[in-house]
Design a protein around this motif. Structure first.
Motif, mmCIF file in Angstrom:
data_model
loop_
_atom_site.group_PDB
_atom_site.id
_atom_site.type_symbol
_atom_site.label_atom_id
_atom_site.label_comp_id
_atom_site.label_asym_id
_atom_site.label_seq_id
_atom_site.Cartn_x
_atom_site.Cartn_y
_atom_site.Cartn_z
ATOM 1 N N GLU A 1 34.569 42.581 78.133
ATOM 2 C CA GLU A 1 35.564 43.545 78.613
ATOM 3 C C GLU A 1 34.767 44.693 79.208
ATOM 4 N N ILE A 2 34.997 44.950 80.494
ATOM 5 C CA ILE A 2 34.257 46.019 81.167
ATOM 6 C C ILE A 2 34.874 47.363 80.788
ATOM 7 N N THR A 3 34.006 48.278 80.404
ATOM 8 C CA THR A 3 34.470 49.634 80.111
ATOM 9 C C THR A 3 33.588 50.604 80.887
ATOM 10 N N VAL A 4 34.003 51.852 80.869
ATOM 11 C CA VAL A 4 33.208 52.877 81.543
ATOM 12 C C VAL A 4 31.798 52.876 80.963
ATOM 13 N N GLN A 5 31.704 52.704 79.655
ATOM 14 C CA GLN A 5 30.406 52.807 79.004
ATOM 15 C C GLN A 5 29.499 51.614 79.252
ATOM 16 N N ASN A 6 30.081 50.405 79.334
ATOM 17 C CA ASN A 6 29.176 49.260 79.432
ATOM 18 C C ASN A 6 28.971 48.736 80.838
ATOM 19 N N LEU B 1 39.199 40.286 85.731
ATOM 20 C CA LEU B 1 40.610 40.087 85.431
ATOM 21 C C LEU B 1 41.166 41.426 84.948
ATOM 22 N N PHE B 2 41.999 42.028 85.784
ATOM 23 C CA PHE B 2 42.638 43.295 85.394
ATOM 24 C C PHE B 2 43.853 42.975 84.554
ATOM 25 N N SER B 3 43.957 43.668 83.452
ATOM 26 C CA SER B 3 45.066 43.361 82.561
ATOM 27 C C SER B 3 45.586 44.646 81.942
ATOM 28 N N ASP B 4 46.901 44.699 81.806
ATOM 29 C CA ASP B 4 47.482 45.872 81.160
ATOM 30 C C ASP B 4 47.580 45.564 79.672
ATOM 31 N N GLY B 5 46.557 45.934 78.951
ATOM 32 C CA GLY B 5 46.477 45.550 77.544
ATOM 33 C C GLY B 5 45.584 44.324 77.411
ATOM 34 N N LYS C 1 44.711 49.666 79.619
ATOM 35 C CA LYS C 1 45.116 50.586 78.548
ATOM 36 C C LYS C 1 43.899 51.333 78.038
ATOM 37 N N LYS C 2 42.780 50.633 77.983
ATOM 38 C CA LYS C 2 41.571 51.222 77.445
ATOM 39 C C LYS C 2 40.766 51.921 78.540
ATOM 40 N N THR C 3 40.843 51.390 79.712
ATOM 41 C CA THR C 3 40.085 51.948 80.834
ATOM 42 C C THR C 3 41.055 52.281 81.954
#
Lengths: 834, 675
Positions: A628-633, A647-651, A681-683
């Motif tokens: 899961e790609i996040t700002v941090q990783n 894959l963009f996902s809402d949740g 949701k997270k990013t």
């Protein structure tokens, strides 16, 4: 411009027709000449006629008759016929008989005499029309003499209808006629009130009581809800002509604020048709109520000058700046809607009222972007660095620093010896990035409160440059972790609370950790050993070596050292290492990677020998296959320099998609692309990314191919297809073959300076042209700045100014040393002053 | 150290007649010791010759009245040691915290004995190689192709002992009294020997020749006991607070100005001393007359035959006879010991008391001979502080760095930073650097840009007079343009007849910074290193040739240039525009956004975020950035409607590229205006 004019002019042709009163033309034809008998028998009920009686030979009445004849056409528009009644010589009836009567004109409705006019009241066409209509519209147009009369009328009409209040210096004038003509048309809609009392005009609160000219005020009584309050009045700015009054009433009748939900470019309202600009107040859901009030306030101010519309940004997808809050549309065709950032309602009003400015805007057209920069050069001193601005907005908040030891040049070395591990943040108290990190650092301190053997400290390099230089701190911020004052590691991870906390926690354990028994090794893989980290979620790397492979082991130890803080490394090289390796099906030397508390243990054979290679390998192995790609990783995956299949996902992603993607990713770990997913949701910033690609957020989940490294193309996996490994693979084939069209391409633009700098070189040349900047042969030849005359101007001029400023805003003076030179021409915009 | 001693003794042994050293320093005063310190730190073979038995022999005698007029500030409210040196005019540079002058005197204007004591400690604590009781009486050259400079310096001391050096650092100071010869000058007492006991002047009328600090210092001492004091010199009095030059008359000594202007008998006169003549009458009173009268009189006639000005002009100002006349005319360099072959020439005009040197402090006549200390003041005479301890301690270091590069291949010290640190490096230096501050318009920090402006190299306190020779002098390359950071006073602000207290003398707005009058940082940008010719043709009063762009950081009352909006922001814009890049800082979230929406990243993201050092930022800061309109908040919020929640925003990309004004709700204005 003329096209518009035509449009609105023609749409009111009826009125134009009414108003046209070209004297002479066709008057002969319109004027009926009848005998008294014919006349009286022709009178129809409800129809008005103006008649005058003549004996053919009475030369004295000639000019008067001429005017009446000329009025015939104008009056006919109102359905009033003008009749010349030729009295037979012998007729001595009521109208023909008396000499007196022959000097009058008579207005009949049906056969009822309404009014008789002395000839001197009908001196021209205007007076004829005005007086005739005034008489006919006796009920529609109330004549008042006092303010009380006016207020009574207003009060009676409150909540029901509006009042048109007109002042004319005298009856029978052109203005009077215009009012009457308007009353004829609008009399049923609005209540007309007329006065010739100048005092009343003044009492009615007209702001420009120039009693020599007629005035017209529109009293908004229909909207008035409070009976105690007088009705709002809107004066008409233009001269009282039929056309202007019509225009004014039309504008007053239009809704105060129009709500629009379409592209402003396409909007058309009565204001635009009438050649007036339309102001849009850009609103959004959250501020709707306030914006509505703003719009109404502005609308009242601009009533009669411009229209106001409330545009909901939520409903219209506008490609404009978020900060824009006002738009202006001018009636001219082809001029784009101008979006502006205004700070108070006055600016909106000046914008409209200042015709020249409107003109300017119309001229600007395409250069508007640059022009705006030029004009508002003082935007240069408005902070546009998000970090600096955020930190300075936060500067008044006191930071909870009690968990952090403040070190000085004197205490630095002794403090390091006191605790097993001392984390030191080197920062500069004026530097925004290090202050931002300091804020995260306080959060770290809070997390680590009570952790044994770790001391958090800080050194302000602005106060103690000596320590920082000695510790080789050349950049702010720098974080170093000292072990009993001997060894130190520099923190090289993200400047975030979580990352730093984890780093400090992990670096508490020696790296690599030598494990003595196979139980310890198993416990280590399960994350239970060492106990300090048992409650701490982490990935462990265990190096398994046979006693023979000392070279690889040493390299691993060095690698472990380098990775200290980022990952825990353990080392097992007891005799029974083989048992361990057999269990995980590897042959030493090998690495065992334990993720998620030892539930997944992967074995990797160690082929590389150097420590650097091992570090690289371990880092690589630590990457997730389908992360899961996040700002941090993201940076970790960016370094692979491969395209992303995201894959963009809402949740959370669905189980099916997850399975298929994992299948896809497992086959080819980062050979050609990085398969990953993003949780909006997270990013949430992912939404911003999607907006850039597609202008709106498309329906989710959404699979994209993004290659930020080469070409910047973005492809969208067809939404009608299901996300399966097979479908994706064939889609990727098509991509490779160039059969797909990219949905978007990442901007290639360079990062240029956001705004120009002050051009001091040019300022110097303009201000001191006699100072040669290029050559030097004019040494000592700079008269102006040095002459005492030059000095005097500088010295004497400001005294008053300074006083005024002092009175106005104390403290401003103290910005420089004391007073200020040259700065007084213009006060610059600062955040603090906005 | 012992090794150095060993090798030097070896050398001495090998060349029997000469004691050889790479570096010879003449004079163990402040600049000699300062040079010795740097040579020692670098492990160089050097020796310092001192004619006296202890360092600082000048300070053992002077100033006669023992009060130093260099500021010894105990407190600044700051702990930054570099910054504090800005207000410590007496300490020499060293790594040893004990050797700060405030440990030697608590007086704001310390006693000269403290200086002597300090210099003794400086030499001994740092174990500097000083050979005392060695007066160099002759210096000559020995040609030798092998020598560093094509010649050796041969020094001879009072005992005919010879020394041979590759490089000669002259730190002898200025100690030869300036003397004016005119008829009757034999009646004049010199500052060097005049009594400093005020009682010796009780009831006397005194004339002082000269108008410098020594003249006023002498006057100050006897002001209370004399009948009156007159002071005569050619030039007008220049007050250092008006000229910003520390060598002009300091306020601490100007009591006589007070009594003059308040008509308390003391007075100031202008006149050329060369035209003067003094005659002594029978009572021993000294009369002023003019040389002109003496030349016309009959020879061998008595004193009575001499015409006095008042005979013709009966209100002649100095018609009252004097009891004493004191000469306080300052000092000049001792040229006498240098052989003609060294071509050590006096300067021209008002610099004739100084030897001629280049802006690199090297003699114009002899390669390898450097003038240090107060004698090197010709470079910045009446401008900056190069003639004083608080100035030449930095120029001495600069000379040392030049020598290290020239003779030992050690390039000028520098630090390489990523470009994101550019604004910070400048802000840090202009706020704390003492060398830039004291040696304003003389020493400059140089920023050499690396290719593509991704990194830069920072060199501190380079003498800008030799900017054109930078590559040769420092061993650093400047192919991609450079910034020069210096401090300047406003042109036309300082001067002897300027009113420096006029209204609005200080500029407060960043956009008018170029009109700043007080000392403030100025940054010059050059796309190419200026050439020798450009340096020569620079405009008068400009320290540097016309740059491609220039930036002034607006003067600051507190000399604290860390204000984010008034100081740092305009500087950043200047740097951005010179480099044509965007130097803003970004939170990690913005970098993430750019990574997926732009092919290129701004330098801050490239060097931080991509290198896994992104600035995550706390939630509070994020919120502030969002409120400021500088960061987009994409977090979905709950709406009653079913529209996409984030449809109100513009593109962040655009937002960040444009200047940003926070959107302010207009409605708060309504309440006030609606009535």
């Amino acid at each position: 411009m003329s096209a518009q004019k035509d449009r609105w002019v023609s749409s009111f042709s009826f009125l134009l027709f009414c108003a046209s009163s070209i004297p002479g033309r066709g008057s002969a034809r319109l004027l009926q000449e009848l005998s008294p008998q014919e006349y009286f028998s022709s009178l129809q009920a409800g129809r008005a006629s103006l008649a005058y009686f003549s004996h053919n030979a009475s030369p004295g009445a000639q000019p008067f008759l001429e005017q009446i004849e000329n009025s015939a056409e104008a009056l006919q528009d109102y359905g009033i016929s003008v009749v010349k009644v030729n009295c037979p010589k012998e007729d001595v009836s009521r109208y023909c008989g008396k000499e007196n009567a022959l000097r009058k004109a008579y207005l009949f409705r049906g056969n009822m005499l309404i009014r008789e006019f002395p000839t001197d009241a009908l001196f021209d066409v205007n007076s004829v029309v005005a007086n005739v209509l005034f008489a006919l519209l006796f009920n529609e147009v109330k004549y008042v003499e006092t303010l009380a009369d006016l207020q009574n009328i207003e009060n009676a009409l409150k909540g029901r209808s509006n009042v048109v209040f007109a002042y004319v210096p005298a009856t029978g004038t052109a203005e009077h006629r215009a009012v009457m003509e308007a009353a004829f048309v609008y009399g049923t809609v609005h209540q007309f009130v007329l006065t010739t009392e100048a005092a009343l005009l003044r009492d009615a609160g007209d702001d420009e009581p120039d009693v020599s000219s007629a005035r017209l005020l529109f009293c908004h009584c229909q909207r008035a809800t409070d009976l105690a309050q007088p009705c709002r009045r809107t004066a008409m700015g233009q001269a009282l002509t039929m056309l202007n009054i019509h225009r004014h009433l039309k504008l007053m009748g239009a809704p105060l604020v129009t709500e629009v939900a379409e592209d402003p470019q396409k909007v058309s309202t009565v204001h635009l048709q009438l050649g007036l600009p339309l102001v849009f107040i850009l609103s959004q859901k959250e501020t709707y109520e306030a914006d509505r009030r703003t719009a109404e306030f502005v609308a009242w101010q601009l009533l009669g000058k411009a229209g106001v519309a409330l545009l909901s940004r939520d409903l219209v997808d506008l490609n404009i700046l978020l900060r824009s809050n006002v738009a202006l549309k001018t009636p001219d065709e082809g001029v784009p809607v101008k979006y502006l950032v205004l700070e108070d309602t006055d600016e909106v009003i000046t914008l409209v009222e200042d015709k020249s400015k409107v003109g300017q805007i119309q001229e600007d057209e395409e250069e508007e972007e640059e022009d705006e920069d030029e004009k508002e050069n003082n935007n240069q001193d408005i902070q546009d660095d998000q970090v600096v601005e955020a930190v300075s907005r936060d500067k008044k908040r006191e930071l909870p620093l009690e968990q952090i030891l403040v070190l000085t040049e004197e205490t630095f070395h002794s403090a390091l010896l006191e605790t097993a591990r001392t984390v030191v943040l080197f920062y500069a108290s004026w530097e925004a990035v290090s202050l931002a990190v300091l804020r995260s650092y306080t959060e770290v301190a809070d997390h680590l409160k009570g952790t044994q053997g770790v001391l958090l400290a800080q050194v302000n390099c602005w106060d103690w440059p000596g320590v920082c230089t000695k510790e080789n701190v050349t950049q702010f911020p720098t974080i170093k972790i000292y072990e009993k004052g001997e060894r130190w590691v520099m923190y090289d991870g993200m400047w975030g609370t979580e990352e730093l906390t984890s780093f400090i926690m992990l670096s508490r354990v020696s790296c690599p950790l030598k494990l003595a028994t196979i139980e310890e090794a198993e416990g280590y893989l399960r994350g239970e050993f060492p106990s300090e980290l048992s409650s701490y979620h982490h990935t462990s790397v265990l190096g398994v070596f046979s006693t023979a492979t000392s070279e690889a082991r040493e390299a691993f130890e060095e690698a472990g050292n380098i990775l200290s803080g980022h990952v825990t490394t353990g080392l097992y090289f007891e005799d029974d290492a083989l048992a361990l390796s057999r269990k995980y099906a590897v042959s030493p030397p090998a690495l065992l990677l334990a993720r998620s508390g030892g539930r997944i243990v992967e074995g990797v054979a160690l082929s590389k020998q150097s420590a650097q290679d091992m570090v690289r390998m371990i880092r690589y192995e630590l990457l997730d296959i389908f992360p899961e790609i996040t700002v941090q990783n993201l940076p970790r995956y960016l370094q692979l320099r491969k395209p992303f299949l995201i894959l963009f996902s809402d949740g959370d992603i669905g189980e099916m998609e997850s399975k298929e993607m994992l299948k896809l990713a497992k086959g080819r770990p980062w050979q050609t692309f990085v398969a990953c997913w993003l949780n909006l949701k997270k990013t949430p910033v992912g939404r911003g990314v999607l907006k850039v690609y597609f202008a709106t957020v498309p329906s989710l989940p959404l699979l994209l191919w993004v290659n930020p490294h080469a070409g910047g193309q973005v492809f969208k996996f067809p939404s009608e297809q299901t996300i399966t490994e097979m479908n994706i693979l064939s889609w990727l084939e098509k991509l490779k073959a160039g059969l797909e069209i990219p949905s978007s391409t990442l901007s290639e633009e360079d990062w240029k300076p956001p705004l120009p700098a002050y051009d001091f070189l040019q300022m110097m040349e303009t201000a001191l042209p006699e100072v040669p900047l290029h050559t030097s042969h004019r040494r000592g030849d700079t008269p102006a700045p040095e002459s005492p005359g030059g000095d005097t101007t500088v010295r004497e001029e400001p005294s008053q100014q300074t006083k005024a400023e002092k009175g106005g805003s104390p403290g401003r003076d103290l910005r420089g040393t004391a007073p200020r030179l040259a700065a007084r021409e213009k006060q610059s915009k600062r955040h603090s002053e906005l | 150290l012992s090794l150095a001693l060993y090798t030097s003794s070896l050398c001495a042994a090998s060349s029997a007649a000469f004691h050889y050293h790479d570096y010879c320093v003449i004079g163990a005063g402040p600049s000699g010791l300062q040079a010795a310190y740097f040579l020692q730190q670098a492990g160089r073979d050097y020796v310092v010759f001192e004619r006296s038995h202890a360092p600082g022999s000048f300070f053992a005698l002077y100033p006669r009245h023992r009060k130093l007029i260099s500021i010894n500030k105990q407190y600044t409210g700051k702990s930054n040691s570099e910054f504090n040196l800005r207000h410590d005019w007496n300490s020499l540079l060293s790594h040893d915290g004990r050797l700060l002058f405030r440990h030697y005197s608590r007086d704001f204007f310390p006693n000269a004995d403290a200086m002597v004591h300090y210099l003794e400690d400086f030499a001994s604590l740092l174990k500097l190689q000083v050979q005392y009781n060695t007066a160099i009486i002759h210096v000559t050259l020995e040609r030798d192709e092998q020598a560093w400079n094509g010649h050796y310096f041969l020094l001879t001391d009072q005992d005919r002992q010879n020394y041979k050096c590759s490089s000669l650092l002259v730190a002898t100071g200025m100690w030869v009294p300036n003397v004016v010869n005119f008829p009757g000058s034999e009646y004049v007492e010199g500052y060097e020997t005049v009594s400093i006991n005020p009682e010796d002047f009780a009831g006397q009328t005194v004339l002082i020749l000269g108008r410098g600090n020594s003249a006023f210092e002498t006057a100050e001492n006897i002001l209370g006991v004399t009948n009156f004091i007159h002071m005569v010199s050619r030039s007008r009095v220049r007050l250092s607070w008006a000229t910003h030059y520390v060598g002009d008359l300091r306020a601490i000594n100007n009591g006589l100005l007070d009594t003059y202007q308040l008509k308390s008998l003391d007075g100031l006169l202008e006149g050329d001393l060369e035209d003067l003549a003094i005659v002594k009458d029978k009572k021993g009173k000294l009369h002023i007359t003019l040389r002109f009268y003496l030349e016309n009189r009959n020879t061998s006639a008595g004193i009575d035959s001499i015409t006095l000005p008042q005979d013709e002009l009966d209100n002649f100002a100095t018609r009252a006879p004097y009891d004493r006349i004191i000469r306080c005319l300052g000092w000049k360099f001792d040229f006498s010991i240098y052989n003609r072959s060294l071509r050590l020439m006096p300067g021209k005009g008002n610099k004739k008391k100084y030897p001629q040197i280049k802006p690199s402090y090297e003699s114009r006549g002899t390669r390898g001979l450097f003038i240090l200390g107060t004698a090197s003041h010709s470079v910045d005479f009446r401008k900056s502080a190069g003639g004083f301890i608080h100035g030449f301690r930095y120029t001495t270091r600069a000379v040392h760095r030049l020598l290290e590069n020239r003779h030992h291949g050690v390039p000028w010290p520098s630090t390489v930073y990523p470009i994101t640190q550019l604004t910070n490096s400048i802000i840090k230096r202009v706020n704390e650097a003492s060398g830039l501050y004291q040696m304003f318009s003389v020493l400059a920090d140089i920023i050499l840009l690396r290719e593509n402006a991704t990194a830069f190299e920072y060199l501190e306190e380079y003498p800008i007079g030799v900017l054109a020779e930078l590559e040769m002098q420092t061993g650093r390359k400047a192919p991609n343009g450079l910034f020069v950071v210096i401090m300047e006073y406003g042109r036309n602000f300082s001067g002897a007849d300027k009113d420096v207290f006029y209204y609005n003398r200080a500029v407060g707005e960043a956009q008018h910074a170029w009109q700043s009058n007080f000392l403030h940082p100025v940054i010059y940008y050059y796309k190419h290193l200026p050439t020798e010719r450009e340096m020569k043709l620079r405009p008068p009063d400009w320290p540097l040739p016309r740059p491609d762009a220039v930036h002034h950081i607006v003067e600051d009352f507190l000399t604290d240039w860390t204000a984010p909006n008034a100081h740092i922001l305009p500087l950043r814009r200047f740097l951005e525009n010179c480099l044509s890049t965007d130097l803003r800082n970004f939170f990690a979230e913005s970098c993430f956004f750019f990574a997926f929406t732009r092919q290129k990243l701004p330098p801050f993201c490239r060097q931080g975020y991509v290198g896994m050092q992104g600035l995550v930022g706390s939630e509070g800061l994020r919120r502030h950035a969002v409120e400021a309109g500088l960061l987009e908040d994409y977090t979905p919020r709950d709406f009653s409607g079913d529209r996409t929640p984030d449809s109100h925003e513009g593109s962040q990309d655009q937002l960040l590229r444009d200047h940003v004004i926070p959107v302010r709700p207009l409605q708060h204005l309504i309440n006030a205006k609606d009535e």
